[in-house]
Design an enzyme around this catalytic site. Sequence first.
Site, PDB file in Angstrom:
ATOM      1  N   GLU A  49      -3.489  -1.788   5.196  1.00 37.01           N
ATOM      2  CA  GLU A  49      -4.290  -1.269   6.297  1.00 37.01           C
ATOM      3  C   GLU A  49      -5.448  -0.495   5.664  1.00 37.01           C
ATOM      4  OE1 GLU A  49      -2.138   1.245   9.019  1.00 37.01           O
ATOM      5  OE2 GLU A  49      -3.961   1.608  10.202  1.00 37.01           O
ATOM      6  N   ARG A  65      10.689   0.960  -1.525  1.00 37.32           N
ATOM      7  CA  ARG A  65       9.404   1.549  -1.904  1.00 37.32           C
ATOM      8  C   ARG A  65       9.490   2.222  -3.261  1.00 37.32           C
ATOM      9  NH1 ARG A  65       6.197   2.250   2.804  1.00 37.32           N
ATOM     10  NH2 ARG A  65       4.711   3.706   1.909  1.00 37.32           N
ATOM     11  N   LYS A 102      -0.628   7.409   2.020  1.00 32.85           N
ATOM     12  CA  LYS A 102      -2.065   7.546   2.243  1.00 32.85           C
ATOM     13  C   LYS A 102      -2.380   8.769   3.096  1.00 32.85           C
ATOM     14  CE  LYS A 102      -2.314   3.198   3.354  1.00 32.85           C
ATOM     15  NZ  LYS A 102      -2.742   1.891   3.871  1.00 32.85           N
TER      16      LYS A 102
END
Length: 554
Positions: A32, A257, A267
Amino acid sequence: MEHNSSNFIRNIIKEDIESGKHKEIITRFPPEPNGYLHIGHAKSIVINFGLADEFNGKTNLRFDDTNPSKEDQEYVDSIKEDVQWLGFEWDSMLYASNYFDEMYKRAILLIKKEKAYVDDLTAEQIREFRGSLTEPGKESPYRNRSIEENLDLFERMKNGEFENGSKVLRAKIDMSSPNLNLRDPVIYRVSHAEHHNTGDKWCIYPMYDFAHPLEDAIEGITHSICTTEFEDHRPLYDWVVAECEMENVPRQYEFGRLNITNTVMSKRKLKQLVDEGYVDGWDDPRMPTVSGLRRRGYTPEAIREFVKETGVSKNSGTVESAMLEHFVREDLKLKALRTMGILRPLKVVITNYPEGQVEMLDAENNPENPEMGTRQIPFSREIYIEQDDFMENPPKKYFRLFPGNEVRLKHAYFIKCEEFIKDEEGNVVELHCTYDPETKSGTGFTGRKVKGTIHWVDASQAVPAEFRLYEPLIKDEELEAAEQSGEETTFLDHVNPNSLQIVQGFVEPNMKDVKAHDKFQFFRHGYFNVDPKNSTPEKPVFNLIVSLKSSFKL
Ligand code: ATP
Ligand code: MG
Protein backbone atom coordinates in the site's frame (compact mmCIF):
# COMPACT_ATOMS: atom_id res chain seq x y z
CA MET A 1 23.90 -19.64 -1.67
CA GLU A 2 21.92 -22.52 -0.15
CA HIS A 3 20.03 -21.94 3.03
CA ASN A 4 19.01 -24.64 5.43
CA SER A 5 16.06 -22.66 6.56
CA SER A 6 12.62 -23.99 5.90
CA ASN A 7 10.27 -22.63 3.29
CA PHE A 8 6.94 -24.40 3.29
CA ILE A 9 5.61 -22.20 0.47
CA ARG A 10 8.37 -23.41 -1.84
CA ASN A 11 7.21 -26.97 -1.21
CA ILE A 12 3.63 -26.08 -2.08
CA ILE A 13 4.70 -24.42 -5.32
CA LYS A 14 6.86 -27.36 -6.22
CA GLU A 15 3.95 -29.74 -5.75
CA ASP A 16 1.65 -27.51 -7.77
CA ILE A 17 4.10 -27.56 -10.68
CA GLU A 18 4.75 -31.29 -10.42
CA SER A 19 1.05 -32.17 -10.24
CA GLY A 20 0.36 -29.96 -13.26
CA LYS A 21 -1.99 -27.69 -11.29
CA HIS A 22 -0.02 -24.72 -12.57
CA LYS A 23 2.24 -24.44 -15.57
CA GLU A 24 3.55 -21.06 -14.55
CA ILE A 25 3.86 -19.41 -11.18
CA ILE A 26 2.72 -15.81 -10.83
CA THR A 27 3.24 -13.97 -7.55
CA ARG A 28 2.84 -10.34 -6.63
CA PHE A 29 4.26 -7.88 -4.14
CA PRO A 30 1.32 -5.66 -3.13
CA PRO A 31 2.42 -2.68 -1.02
CA GLU A 32 0.00 0.00 0.00
CA PRO A 33 1.67 3.29 -1.00
CA ASN A 34 1.18 4.87 2.42
CA GLY A 35 4.81 4.87 3.54
CA TYR A 36 8.31 3.75 2.64
CA LEU A 37 9.21 0.07 2.58
CA HIS A 38 10.87 -1.43 5.64
CA ILE A 39 12.95 -4.55 6.01
CA GLY A 40 9.80 -6.59 6.75
CA HIS A 41 8.65 -5.69 3.25
CA ALA A 42 12.09 -6.71 1.98
CA LYS A 43 11.31 -10.15 3.32
CA SER A 44 8.03 -10.26 1.43
CA ILE A 45 9.85 -9.04 -1.72
CA VAL A 46 12.53 -11.70 -1.44
CA ILE A 47 9.91 -14.41 -0.93
CA ASN A 48 7.62 -13.33 -3.76
CA PHE A 49 10.24 -12.46 -6.36
CA GLY A 50 12.62 -15.15 -5.19
CA LEU A 51 10.12 -18.00 -5.49
CA ALA A 52 8.88 -16.85 -8.89
CA ASP A 53 12.49 -16.63 -10.13
CA GLU A 54 13.25 -20.06 -8.78
CA PHE A 55 10.39 -21.59 -10.78
CA ASN A 56 10.79 -19.38 -13.89
CA GLY A 57 7.62 -17.53 -13.06
CA LYS A 58 6.64 -13.88 -12.89
CA THR A 59 6.07 -11.32 -10.19
CA ASN A 60 3.93 -8.20 -10.43
CA LEU A 61 4.55 -5.07 -8.45
CA ARG A 62 1.04 -4.01 -7.54
CA PHE A 63 0.20 -0.91 -5.59
CA ASP A 64 -2.71 -1.66 -3.33
CA ASP A 65 -4.06 1.85 -3.55
CA THR A 66 -7.61 1.51 -2.29
CA ASN A 67 -7.31 3.99 0.58
CA PRO A 68 -6.75 7.36 -1.10
CA SER A 69 -6.57 9.52 2.01
CA LYS A 70 -3.28 7.99 3.15
CA GLU A 71 -1.57 7.37 -0.15
CA ASP A 72 0.92 9.46 -2.05
CA GLN A 73 3.02 9.50 -5.24
CA GLU A 74 6.19 10.00 -3.16
CA TYR A 75 5.59 6.57 -1.66
CA VAL A 76 4.96 4.98 -5.04
CA ASP A 77 8.29 6.33 -6.33
CA SER A 78 10.24 5.24 -3.27
CA ILE A 79 8.77 1.74 -3.40
CA LYS A 80 9.78 1.29 -7.04
CA GLU A 81 13.29 2.48 -6.29
CA ASP A 82 13.63 0.17 -3.30
CA VAL A 83 12.41 -2.96 -5.08
CA GLN A 84 14.87 -2.37 -7.92
CA TRP A 85 17.69 -1.59 -5.55
CA LEU A 86 17.07 -4.85 -3.75
CA GLY A 87 17.81 -6.47 -7.09
CA PHE A 88 14.39 -7.50 -8.39
CA GLU A 89 12.58 -6.85 -11.65
CA TRP A 90 8.83 -6.94 -11.84
CA ASP A 91 6.97 -8.35 -14.76
CA SER A 92 4.19 -5.72 -14.70
CA MET A 93 3.71 -2.66 -12.58
CA LEU A 94 0.06 -2.36 -11.70
CA TYR A 95 -2.35 -0.43 -9.54
CA ALA A 96 -5.35 -1.89 -7.75
CA SER A 97 -7.08 1.31 -8.82
CA ASN A 98 -6.82 0.16 -12.45
CA TYR A 99 -9.43 -2.44 -11.56
CA PHE A 100 -12.00 -0.16 -9.91
CA ASP A 101 -14.43 -0.55 -12.84
CA GLU A 102 -14.10 -4.33 -12.76
CA MET A 103 -14.56 -4.41 -8.98
CA TYR A 104 -17.65 -2.25 -9.24
CA LYS A 105 -19.12 -4.68 -11.77
CA ARG A 106 -18.38 -7.65 -9.52
CA ALA A 107 -20.07 -5.88 -6.62
CA ILE A 108 -23.16 -5.45 -8.76
CA LEU A 109 -23.00 -9.14 -9.59
CA LEU A 110 -23.03 -9.90 -5.86
CA ILE A 111 -26.05 -7.65 -5.35
CA LYS A 112 -27.87 -9.40 -8.17
CA LYS A 113 -27.11 -12.77 -6.57
CA GLU A 114 -28.43 -11.44 -3.25
CA LYS A 115 -24.93 -11.78 -1.86
CA ALA A 116 -24.49 -8.11 -1.04
CA TYR A 117 -26.61 -5.29 0.36
CA VAL A 118 -26.42 -1.61 1.14
CA ASP A 119 -26.46 -0.95 4.86
CA ASP A 120 -27.34 2.33 6.59
CA LEU A 121 -26.00 1.38 10.01
CA THR A 122 -23.21 3.57 11.32
CA ALA A 123 -19.71 2.16 11.66
CA GLU A 124 -20.25 1.95 15.40
CA GLN A 125 -23.52 0.07 15.04
CA ILE A 126 -21.95 -2.32 12.58
CA ARG A 127 -19.26 -3.08 15.12
CA GLU A 128 -21.86 -3.59 17.85
CA PHE A 129 -24.01 -5.83 15.67
CA ARG A 130 -21.01 -7.95 14.74
CA GLY A 131 -20.98 -9.70 18.11
CA SER A 132 -17.85 -11.32 19.45
CA LEU A 133 -16.06 -14.65 19.57
CA THR A 134 -18.51 -15.84 22.20
CA GLU A 135 -21.63 -14.08 20.92
CA PRO A 136 -23.22 -14.43 17.48
CA GLY A 137 -23.82 -11.30 15.46
CA LYS A 138 -27.17 -9.61 14.86
CA GLU A 139 -28.55 -9.02 11.41
CA SER A 140 -28.87 -5.44 10.23
CA PRO A 141 -32.45 -4.25 9.67
CA TYR A 142 -31.33 -3.30 6.15
CA ARG A 143 -30.08 -6.80 5.34
CA ASN A 144 -33.12 -7.86 3.38
CA ARG A 145 -33.49 -4.94 1.03
CA SER A 146 -34.60 -5.96 -2.44
CA ILE A 147 -32.15 -6.39 -5.27
CA GLU A 148 -33.63 -3.34 -7.01
CA GLU A 149 -33.30 -1.13 -3.97
CA ASN A 150 -29.71 -2.27 -3.42
CA LEU A 151 -28.80 -1.65 -7.06
CA ASP A 152 -30.30 1.80 -6.89
CA LEU A 153 -28.63 2.74 -3.60
CA PHE A 154 -25.25 1.39 -4.65
CA GLU A 155 -25.37 3.38 -7.87
CA ARG A 156 -26.28 6.50 -5.92
CA MET A 157 -23.39 5.81 -3.54
CA LYS A 158 -21.16 5.80 -6.59
CA ASN A 159 -22.74 8.99 -7.90
CA GLY A 160 -21.82 10.88 -4.76
CA GLU A 161 -25.27 11.29 -3.24
CA PHE A 162 -24.20 10.14 0.23
CA GLU A 163 -21.86 11.45 2.86
CA ASN A 164 -18.78 9.60 4.04
CA GLY A 165 -19.83 6.87 6.45
CA SER A 166 -23.55 7.13 5.81
CA LYS A 167 -23.82 3.96 3.74
CA VAL A 168 -21.73 0.90 3.00
CA LEU A 169 -22.04 -2.16 0.81
CA ARG A 170 -21.76 -5.39 2.76
CA ALA A 171 -21.30 -8.96 1.67
CA LYS A 172 -24.24 -11.12 2.79
CA ILE A 173 -22.61 -14.15 4.29
CA ASP A 174 -23.43 -15.30 7.80
CA MET A 175 -23.92 -13.19 10.92
CA SER A 176 -23.51 -16.24 13.13
CA SER A 177 -20.30 -17.55 11.58
CA PRO A 178 -17.65 -18.44 14.17
CA ASN A 179 -15.25 -16.50 11.91
CA LEU A 180 -15.95 -12.82 12.52
CA ASN A 181 -14.57 -11.93 9.11
CA LEU A 182 -17.55 -13.70 7.56
CA ARG A 183 -20.18 -11.74 9.50
CA ASP A 184 -21.25 -9.64 6.56
CA PRO A 185 -18.00 -7.74 6.04
CA VAL A 186 -18.10 -4.27 4.55
CA ILE A 187 -16.86 -4.39 0.96
CA TYR A 188 -17.39 -0.80 -0.23
CA ARG A 189 -17.44 2.47 1.61
CA VAL A 190 -18.11 6.09 0.68
CA SER A 191 -15.05 8.32 0.76
CA HIS A 192 -15.08 11.68 -0.95
CA ALA A 193 -11.31 11.80 -1.44
CA GLU A 194 -9.01 12.59 -4.38
CA HIS A 195 -7.16 9.50 -5.52
CA HIS A 196 -3.54 9.80 -6.68
CA ASN A 197 -4.36 7.68 -9.74
CA THR A 198 -8.07 8.05 -10.49
CA GLY A 199 -8.50 11.66 -9.32
CA ASP A 200 -12.12 12.41 -8.46
CA LYS A 201 -13.64 9.67 -10.61
CA TRP A 202 -14.65 7.62 -7.58
CA CYS A 203 -16.19 8.47 -4.24
CA ILE A 204 -16.68 4.86 -3.23
CA TYR A 205 -13.68 2.62 -2.59
CA PRO A 206 -13.48 -1.15 -2.15
CA MET A 207 -12.24 -2.58 1.15
CA TYR A 208 -9.05 -4.63 1.27
CA ASP A 209 -10.80 -7.97 1.84
CA PHE A 210 -12.91 -7.50 -1.26
CA ALA A 211 -10.33 -5.81 -3.46
CA HIS A 212 -7.33 -7.99 -2.82
CA PRO A 213 -8.69 -11.36 -3.98
CA LEU A 214 -10.15 -9.70 -7.07
CA GLU A 215 -6.82 -8.06 -7.88
CA ASP A 216 -5.09 -11.41 -7.54
CA ALA A 217 -7.69 -13.17 -9.67
CA ILE A 218 -7.66 -10.52 -12.39
CA GLU A 219 -3.87 -10.78 -12.69
CA GLY A 220 -3.90 -14.57 -12.66
CA ILE A 221 -1.82 -14.74 -9.50
CA THR A 222 -1.33 -18.39 -8.58
CA HIS A 223 0.11 -18.01 -5.08
CA SER A 224 -0.97 -14.97 -3.12
CA ILE A 225 1.59 -14.77 -0.34
CA CYS A 226 0.85 -12.61 2.69
CA THR A 227 1.47 -12.52 6.42
CA THR A 228 -0.32 -14.54 9.10
CA GLU A 229 -2.60 -11.76 10.29
CA PHE A 230 -4.62 -12.57 7.17
CA GLU A 231 -4.98 -16.25 7.94
CA ASP A 232 -8.49 -15.77 9.36
CA HIS A 233 -9.41 -13.74 6.30
CA ARG A 234 -8.69 -16.63 3.94
CA PRO A 235 -12.27 -18.02 3.98
CA LEU A 236 -13.46 -14.56 2.95
CA TYR A 237 -10.78 -14.38 0.26
CA ASP A 238 -12.04 -17.68 -1.16
CA TRP A 239 -15.66 -16.58 -0.84
CA VAL A 240 -15.02 -13.39 -2.83
CA VAL A 241 -13.22 -15.23 -5.63
CA ALA A 242 -15.96 -17.85 -5.85
CA GLU A 243 -19.04 -15.61 -5.52
CA CYS A 244 -17.65 -13.00 -7.90
CA GLU A 245 -17.25 -15.87 -10.38
CA MET A 246 -13.63 -15.10 -11.14
CA GLU A 247 -12.10 -17.26 -13.82
CA ASN A 248 -8.68 -17.60 -12.19
CA VAL A 249 -8.66 -18.97 -8.69
CA PRO A 250 -5.67 -17.72 -6.71
CA ARG A 251 -4.77 -19.27 -3.36
CA GLN A 252 -3.60 -17.37 -0.34
CA TYR A 253 -0.65 -18.58 1.78
CA GLU A 254 0.50 -16.92 4.96
CA PHE A 255 3.93 -16.69 6.58
CA GLY A 256 5.03 -15.08 9.84
CA ARG A 257 6.00 -11.40 9.83
CA LEU A 258 9.58 -10.41 10.38
CA ASN A 259 10.31 -8.37 13.48
CA ILE A 260 13.69 -7.14 14.64
CA THR A 261 14.77 -6.08 18.13
CA ASN A 262 15.49 -2.46 19.03
CA THR A 263 13.41 -0.95 16.28
CA VAL A 264 9.81 -0.70 15.12
CA MET A 265 8.40 -2.38 12.04
CA SER A 266 5.20 -0.74 11.00
CA LYS A 267 4.68 2.06 8.54
CA ARG A 268 2.33 3.79 10.93
CA LYS A 269 4.97 3.93 13.67
CA LEU A 270 7.76 4.81 11.27
CA LYS A 271 5.64 7.66 9.94
CA GLN A 272 5.19 8.93 13.48
CA LEU A 273 8.96 8.97 13.97
CA VAL A 274 9.29 11.01 10.78
CA ASP A 275 6.35 13.36 11.32
CA GLU A 276 7.21 14.08 14.94
CA GLY A 277 10.85 14.78 14.15
CA TYR A 278 12.51 11.93 16.02
CA VAL A 279 14.46 11.16 12.86
CA ASP A 280 15.49 13.08 9.78
CA GLY A 281 13.10 11.57 7.25
CA TRP A 282 12.17 8.08 6.07
CA ASP A 283 15.73 7.49 4.88
CA ASP A 284 17.37 8.44 8.15
CA PRO A 285 20.14 5.86 8.60
CA ARG A 286 18.63 4.79 11.93
CA MET A 287 15.38 3.72 10.29
CA PRO A 288 14.70 0.06 9.42
CA THR A 289 13.39 1.27 6.06
CA VAL A 290 15.03 0.00 2.90
CA SER A 291 16.03 3.58 2.08
CA GLY A 292 17.39 4.12 5.60
CA LEU A 293 19.42 0.93 5.47
CA ARG A 294 20.72 1.92 2.04
CA ARG A 295 21.80 5.32 3.31
CA ARG A 296 23.35 3.70 6.35
CA GLY A 297 25.43 1.55 4.00
CA TYR A 298 23.67 -1.80 3.94
CA THR A 299 24.01 -3.66 0.66
CA PRO A 300 21.20 -5.45 -1.18
CA GLU A 301 23.23 -8.65 -0.87
CA ALA A 302 23.40 -8.36 2.91
CA ILE A 303 19.68 -7.70 3.21
CA ARG A 304 18.76 -10.57 0.90
CA GLU A 305 21.00 -13.04 2.69
CA PHE A 306 19.70 -11.92 6.07
CA VAL A 307 16.10 -12.30 4.99
CA LYS A 308 16.71 -15.75 3.54
CA GLU A 309 18.37 -16.87 6.72
CA THR A 310 15.29 -15.86 8.74
CA GLY A 311 13.36 -18.50 6.80
CA VAL A 312 9.72 -18.78 5.80
CA SER A 313 7.51 -20.24 8.48
CA LYS A 314 4.16 -19.66 10.12
CA ASN A 315 5.70 -18.09 13.21
CA SER A 316 6.45 -14.41 13.31
CA GLY A 317 9.62 -14.52 15.34
CA THR A 318 11.59 -11.54 16.50
CA VAL A 319 15.11 -11.62 15.20
CA GLU A 320 18.09 -10.03 16.96
CA SER A 321 19.30 -6.87 15.26
CA ALA A 322 22.79 -8.36 15.66
CA MET A 323 21.85 -10.93 13.03
CA LEU A 324 21.20 -8.24 10.43
CA GLU A 325 24.53 -6.65 11.35
CA HIS A 326 26.28 -9.98 10.95
CA PHE A 327 25.22 -10.18 7.32
CA VAL A 328 26.47 -6.75 6.34
CA ARG A 329 29.80 -7.43 8.03
CA GLU A 330 30.08 -10.68 6.11
CA ASP A 331 29.27 -8.96 2.84
CA LEU A 332 31.72 -6.10 3.31
CA LYS A 333 34.58 -8.08 4.80
CA LEU A 334 36.30 -8.77 1.50
CA LYS A 335 34.90 -5.80 -0.44
CA ALA A 336 35.61 -2.76 1.72
CA LEU A 337 38.95 -1.01 1.59
CA ARG A 338 40.57 -0.85 5.01
CA THR A 339 41.74 2.61 5.80
CA MET A 340 42.54 4.79 8.79
CA GLY A 341 40.24 7.44 10.17
CA ILE A 342 40.53 9.40 13.38
CA LEU A 343 37.19 10.03 15.05
CA ARG A 344 38.39 12.04 18.05
CA PRO A 345 41.75 13.55 17.14
CA LEU A 346 44.75 14.11 19.40
CA LYS A 347 47.80 15.70 17.80
CA VAL A 348 51.17 13.98 18.11
CA VAL A 349 54.47 15.70 17.27
CA ILE A 350 57.28 13.30 16.48
CA THR A 351 60.09 15.44 17.77
CA ASN A 352 63.00 13.55 16.19
CA TYR A 353 61.43 13.38 12.72
CA PRO A 354 62.96 15.94 10.33
CA GLU A 355 60.86 19.06 9.88
CA GLY A 356 59.38 19.47 6.40
CA GLN A 357 60.05 15.86 5.41
CA VAL A 358 57.20 13.69 4.11
CA GLU A 359 57.63 10.04 3.19
CA MET A 360 55.17 7.72 1.53
CA LEU A 361 54.43 4.38 3.17
CA ASP A 362 52.87 1.27 1.69
CA ALA A 363 49.58 0.16 3.16
CA GLU A 364 47.67 -2.94 2.16
CA ASN A 365 44.06 -2.27 1.20
CA ASN A 366 42.58 -5.43 2.64
CA PRO A 367 44.77 -8.08 4.25
CA GLU A 368 41.99 -10.66 3.79
CA ASN A 369 41.76 -9.88 0.09
CA PRO A 370 45.26 -9.29 -1.35
CA GLU A 371 43.76 -8.65 -4.80
CA MET A 372 42.69 -5.26 -3.54
CA GLY A 373 46.36 -4.22 -3.66
CA THR A 374 48.10 -1.49 -1.73
CA ARG A 375 48.05 2.27 -1.49
CA GLN A 376 50.55 4.91 -0.39
CA ILE A 377 49.98 7.05 2.64
CA PRO A 378 52.04 10.04 3.77
CA PHE A 379 53.90 10.17 7.07
CA SER A 380 55.54 13.23 8.56
CA ARG A 381 56.38 15.01 11.80
CA GLU A 382 52.83 15.61 12.95
CA ILE A 383 50.07 13.07 13.01
CA TYR A 384 46.65 12.58 14.60
CA ILE A 385 45.78 9.63 16.78
CA GLU A 386 42.62 8.82 18.77
CA GLN A 387 42.27 10.61 22.07
CA ASP A 388 41.61 7.34 23.86
CA ASP A 389 44.82 5.81 22.57
CA PHE A 390 46.63 7.86 25.22
CA MET A 391 46.19 7.72 28.99
CA GLU A 392 48.12 9.71 31.51
CA ASN A 393 47.54 7.12 34.25
CA PRO A 394 46.71 3.87 32.51
CA PRO A 395 45.25 0.85 34.25
CA LYS A 396 47.05 -2.50 34.04
CA LYS A 397 46.89 -4.13 30.60
CA TYR A 398 46.58 -0.82 28.79
CA PHE A 399 49.09 -1.29 25.99
CA ARG A 400 48.62 1.92 24.07
CA LEU A 401 50.36 5.23 24.65
CA PHE A 402 51.23 6.50 28.11
CA PRO A 403 54.28 8.35 29.33
CA GLY A 404 57.35 6.26 28.53
CA ASN A 405 55.49 3.57 26.57
CA GLU A 406 56.15 2.52 22.99
CA VAL A 407 53.53 1.40 20.43
CA ARG A 408 53.44 0.50 16.78
CA LEU A 409 51.83 2.92 14.36
CA LYS A 410 49.97 0.80 11.82
CA HIS A 411 51.91 0.68 8.49
CA ALA A 412 54.62 3.01 9.97
CA TYR A 413 57.06 3.06 12.91
CA PHE A 414 57.26 2.48 16.63
CA ILE A 415 56.78 5.69 18.58
CA LYS A 416 57.40 6.34 22.24
CA CYS A 417 55.55 8.86 24.36
CA GLU A 418 57.99 11.35 25.88
CA GLU A 419 55.75 14.17 26.99
CA PHE A 420 52.16 15.34 27.03
CA ILE A 421 50.72 18.84 27.02
CA LYS A 422 47.53 19.94 28.72
CA ASP A 423 45.30 22.94 28.21
CA GLU A 424 44.08 25.17 31.05
CA GLU A 425 41.20 22.82 31.79
CA GLY A 426 43.53 19.89 32.18
CA ASN A 427 42.71 18.14 28.91
CA VAL A 428 45.56 16.48 27.10
CA VAL A 429 45.86 18.37 23.81
CA GLU A 430 49.16 17.22 22.35
CA LEU A 431 51.74 14.47 22.72
CA HIS A 432 55.42 14.65 22.04
CA CYS A 433 56.83 11.35 20.90
CA THR A 434 60.01 10.04 19.36
CA TYR A 435 60.16 7.45 16.62
CA ASP A 436 62.73 4.77 15.85
CA PRO A 437 63.65 4.70 12.12
CA GLU A 438 64.79 1.07 12.48
CA THR A 439 61.26 -0.12 13.16
CA LYS A 440 59.68 0.77 9.84
CA SER A 441 56.80 -1.53 8.98
CA GLY A 442 57.55 -4.09 6.28
CA THR A 443 61.32 -4.09 6.83
CA GLY A 444 61.26 -7.18 9.00
CA PHE A 445 62.45 -5.44 12.15
CA THR A 446 62.62 -7.93 15.03
CA GLY A 447 64.77 -6.05 17.51
CA ARG A 448 62.03 -5.69 20.13
CA LYS A 449 58.32 -6.10 20.52
CA VAL A 450 55.52 -3.74 21.48
CA LYS A 451 52.12 -4.81 22.71
CA GLY A 452 49.92 -2.16 21.12
CA THR A 453 49.24 -1.12 17.53
CA ILE A 454 47.32 2.09 16.97
CA HIS A 455 46.11 3.91 13.87
CA TRP A 456 46.89 7.46 12.83
CA VAL A 457 46.55 9.97 10.02
CA ASP A 458 49.26 12.35 8.77
CA ALA A 459 48.31 15.81 10.02
CA SER A 460 49.77 17.83 7.15
CA GLN A 461 47.57 16.16 4.54
CA ALA A 462 44.64 14.85 6.58
CA VAL A 463 41.16 15.45 5.18
CA PRO A 464 38.63 16.72 7.73
CA ALA A 465 35.69 14.37 7.92
CA GLU A 466 32.43 13.98 9.77
CA PHE A 467 31.50 10.66 11.32
CA ARG A 468 27.92 9.83 12.23
CA LEU A 469 27.77 7.11 14.82
CA TYR A 470 24.58 5.19 15.37
CA GLU A 471 23.04 3.17 18.14
CA PRO A 472 19.72 1.31 18.05
CA LEU A 473 16.72 3.57 17.67
CA ILE A 474 14.43 2.02 20.27
CA LYS A 475 15.35 0.84 23.75
CA ASP A 476 13.42 -2.43 23.76
CA GLU A 477 14.25 -3.51 27.28
CA GLU A 478 13.26 -0.16 28.71
CA LEU A 479 10.01 -0.22 26.72
CA GLU A 480 9.17 -3.74 27.85
CA ALA A 481 9.91 -2.93 31.48
CA ALA A 482 7.68 0.13 31.30
CA GLU A 483 4.89 -1.87 29.68
CA GLN A 484 5.16 -4.62 32.27
CA SER A 485 4.97 -2.17 35.14
CA GLY A 486 1.60 -1.14 33.77
CA GLU A 487 2.80 2.34 32.88
CA GLU A 488 1.02 4.24 30.10
CA THR A 489 3.76 4.29 27.52
CA THR A 490 4.47 4.01 23.81
CA PHE A 491 7.59 3.29 21.77
CA LEU A 492 8.02 7.05 21.34
CA ASP A 493 8.88 7.35 25.04
CA HIS A 494 11.78 4.96 24.51
CA VAL A 495 13.57 6.39 21.51
CA ASN A 496 17.30 6.12 22.29
CA PRO A 497 18.61 9.66 22.92
CA ASN A 498 22.08 8.49 21.83
CA SER A 499 20.91 6.93 18.60
CA LEU A 500 22.94 9.52 16.66
CA GLN A 501 26.25 10.97 17.71
CA ILE A 502 28.26 13.20 15.37
CA VAL A 503 32.03 13.63 15.69
CA GLN A 504 34.54 15.60 13.61
CA GLY A 505 37.81 13.93 12.73
CA PHE A 506 40.24 13.22 9.93
CA VAL A 507 40.80 10.64 7.21
CA GLU A 508 43.67 9.78 4.89
CA PRO A 509 44.35 12.22 2.02
CA ASN A 510 43.34 9.67 -0.64
CA MET A 511 39.79 9.90 0.75
CA LYS A 512 39.31 13.27 -0.95
CA ASP A 513 37.60 11.69 -3.94
CA VAL A 514 35.15 9.39 -2.21
CA LYS A 515 31.73 9.09 -3.79
CA ALA A 516 28.29 8.60 -2.32
CA HIS A 517 27.84 5.04 -1.06
CA ASP A 518 31.57 4.15 -1.16
CA LYS A 519 32.15 1.80 1.73
CA PHE A 520 35.21 1.53 3.95
CA GLN A 521 36.43 -0.23 6.99
CA PHE A 522 38.09 2.25 9.28
CA PHE A 523 40.73 0.32 11.14
CA ARG A 524 39.62 -0.54 14.70
CA HIS A 525 36.28 1.30 14.28
CA GLY A 526 33.95 -0.41 11.87
CA TYR A 527 32.39 -0.23 8.45
CA PHE A 528 31.29 3.17 7.15
CA ASN A 529 29.32 4.44 4.16
CA VAL A 530 29.77 7.78 2.41
CA ASP A 531 26.52 9.61 3.08
CA PRO A 532 24.71 10.25 -0.20
CA LYS A 533 23.04 13.46 0.93
CA ASN A 534 25.48 15.45 3.03
CA SER A 535 28.95 14.35 1.97
CA THR A 536 31.07 16.86 -0.02
CA PRO A 537 34.57 16.55 -1.52
CA GLU A 538 35.85 19.12 0.99
CA LYS A 539 34.30 17.31 3.87
CA PRO A 540 33.24 13.72 3.45
CA VAL A 541 30.53 12.45 5.79
CA PHE A 542 30.71 8.82 6.88
CA ASN A 543 27.80 6.85 8.34
CA LEU A 544 28.70 4.04 10.69
CA ILE A 545 27.18 0.92 9.14
CA VAL A 546 28.27 -1.51 11.80
CA SER A 547 31.07 -1.89 14.30
CA LEU A 548 33.71 -4.58 13.79
CA LYS A 549 32.97 -7.00 16.56
CA SER A 550 29.97 -8.84 17.77
CA SER A 551 29.23 -11.75 20.01
CA PHE A 552 26.54 -12.85 17.54
CA LYS A 553 26.86 -16.40 16.24
CA LEU A 554 24.77 -17.80 13.45
P1 ATP B 1 2.83 -2.18 7.93
O1 ATP B 1 2.10 -2.83 9.05
O2 ATP B 1 4.27 -1.96 8.18
O3 ATP B 1 2.16 -0.96 7.40
P2 ATP B 1 1.56 -3.64 5.90
O4 ATP B 1 1.40 -5.11 5.94
O5 ATP B 1 0.37 -2.81 6.22
O6 ATP B 1 2.80 -3.26 6.77
P3 ATP B 1 1.64 -3.46 3.06
O7 ATP B 1 2.05 -2.32 2.23
O8 ATP B 1 0.22 -3.85 3.07
O9 ATP B 1 2.13 -3.14 4.53
O10 ATP B 1 2.58 -4.71 2.80
C1 ATP B 1 2.93 -5.24 1.56
C2 ATP B 1 3.32 -6.67 1.76
O11 ATP B 1 4.43 -6.76 2.66
C3 ATP B 1 2.20 -7.47 2.38
O12 ATP B 1 2.06 -8.68 1.66
C4 ATP B 1 2.64 -7.71 3.78
O13 ATP B 1 2.14 -8.92 4.27
C5 ATP B 1 4.16 -7.71 3.66
N1 ATP B 1 4.77 -7.31 4.94
C6 ATP B 1 4.56 -6.17 5.62
N2 ATP B 1 5.24 -6.16 6.78
C7 ATP B 1 5.93 -7.33 6.83
C8 ATP B 1 6.83 -7.92 7.78
N3 ATP B 1 7.16 -7.30 8.91
N4 ATP B 1 7.35 -9.14 7.48
C9 ATP B 1 7.04 -9.74 6.34
N5 ATP B 1 6.19 -9.25 5.42
C10 ATP B 1 5.64 -8.06 5.64
MG1 MG C 1 -1.31 -2.24 5.40
